[in-house]
Design a protein around this motif. Structure first.
Motif, PDB file in Angstrom:
ATOM      1  N   UNK A  42       0.938  -1.104  -0.198  1.00  0.00           N
ATOM      2  CA  UNK A  42       0.003   0.067   0.025  1.00  0.00           C
ATOM      3  C   UNK A  42       0.235   0.950  -0.233  1.00  0.00           C
ATOM      4  N   UNK A  43       2.296   0.966   0.792  1.00  0.00           N
ATOM      5  CA  UNK A  43       3.051   2.273   0.889  1.00  0.00           C
ATOM      6  C   UNK A  43       3.018   2.459  -0.785  1.00  0.00           C
ATOM      7  N   UNK A  44       4.034   1.873  -1.297  1.00  0.00           N
ATOM      8  CA  UNK A  44       4.357   1.780  -2.605  1.00  0.00           C
ATOM      9  C   UNK A  44       3.090   2.607  -3.837  1.00  0.00           C
ATOM     10  N   UNK A  45       2.033   1.884  -3.791  1.00  0.00           N
ATOM     11  CA  UNK A  45       1.937   2.147  -4.460  1.00  0.00           C
ATOM     12  C   UNK A  45       0.993   4.188  -3.634  1.00  0.00           C
ATOM     13  N   UNK A  46       1.018   4.240  -2.494  1.00  0.00           N
ATOM     14  CA  UNK A  46       0.789   5.516  -2.421  1.00  0.00           C
ATOM     15  C   UNK A  46       1.765   6.082  -2.824  1.00  0.00           C
ATOM     16  N   UNK A 100       5.091   7.199  -8.862  1.00  0.00           N
ATOM     17  CA  UNK A 100       6.247   7.170  -9.194  1.00  0.00           C
ATOM     18  C   UNK A 100       7.228   7.476  -8.470  1.00  0.00           C
ATOM     19  N   UNK A 101       6.849   8.385  -7.223  1.00  0.00           N
ATOM     20  CA  UNK A 101       8.001   8.861  -6.754  1.00  0.00           C
ATOM     21  C   UNK A 101       8.757   7.249  -6.137  1.00  0.00           C
ATOM     22  N   UNK A 102      10.438   7.817  -5.873  1.00  0.00           N
ATOM     23  CA  UNK A 102      10.656   6.760  -5.069  1.00  0.00           C
ATOM     24  C   UNK A 102      10.882   6.945  -3.908  1.00  0.00           C
ATOM     25  N   UNK A 103      10.797   5.089  -3.272  1.00  0.00           N
ATOM     26  CA  UNK A 103      11.146   5.844  -1.258  1.00  0.00           C
ATOM     27  C   UNK A 103      12.703   5.775  -1.144  1.00  0.00           C
ATOM     28  N   UNK A 104      12.701   6.974  -0.133  1.00  0.00           N
ATOM     29  CA  UNK A 104      14.220   6.589   0.505  1.00  0.00           C
ATOM     30  C   UNK A 104      14.421   5.820   1.994  1.00  0.00           C
TER      31      UNK A 104
END
Length: 78
Positions: A16-20, A23-27
Motif C-alpha cells: 500500500x505504501x508503494x501504491x501511495x 511514481x516517486x521513489x522511496x528513501x
C-alpha cells in the motif's frame, strides 16, 4: 475468514505504501519501517508487562539498558 499473519499484514502495508508513492521513489525505507514498528511494539510490550522494564527487555530479547535507550529515543520514559 482468518486473521492475516503479522508478515502478511506487513507485506500488505508495504505494498500500500508503494501504491501511495506512485511514481516517486522511496528513501531510507529500512530505517523508516523499523522506527515505525518499534515504538508501538515497545508500547504494547510495556503495557503487557505492566511497565516492568526488566520483563519487557526479556520478552524482547534485549538488554535492559538497550531497552531504556530505545524507550528514551521514542519518548516513552517518564
Amino acid at each position: 475468514m482468518s486473521t492475516p499473519s503479522l508478515p502478511e499484514s506487513v507485506r500488505a502495508n508495504v505494498e500500500a505504501y508503494f501504491k501511495d508513492l506512485g511514481a516517486n521513489e522511496p528513501a531510507n525505507m529500512h530505517d523508516m519501517l523499523l522506527r515505525t514498528v518499534e515504538k508501538p511494539l515497545l508500547e504494547v510490550v510495556l503495557g503487557r508487562c505492566q511497565g516492568n522494564q526488566s520483563r519487557a527487555a526479556q520478552w524482547l530479547g534485549l538488554n535492559r539498558n538497550t531497552l531504556r535507550k530505545k524507550l528514551q529515543e521514542h519518548g516513552l520514559l517518564d
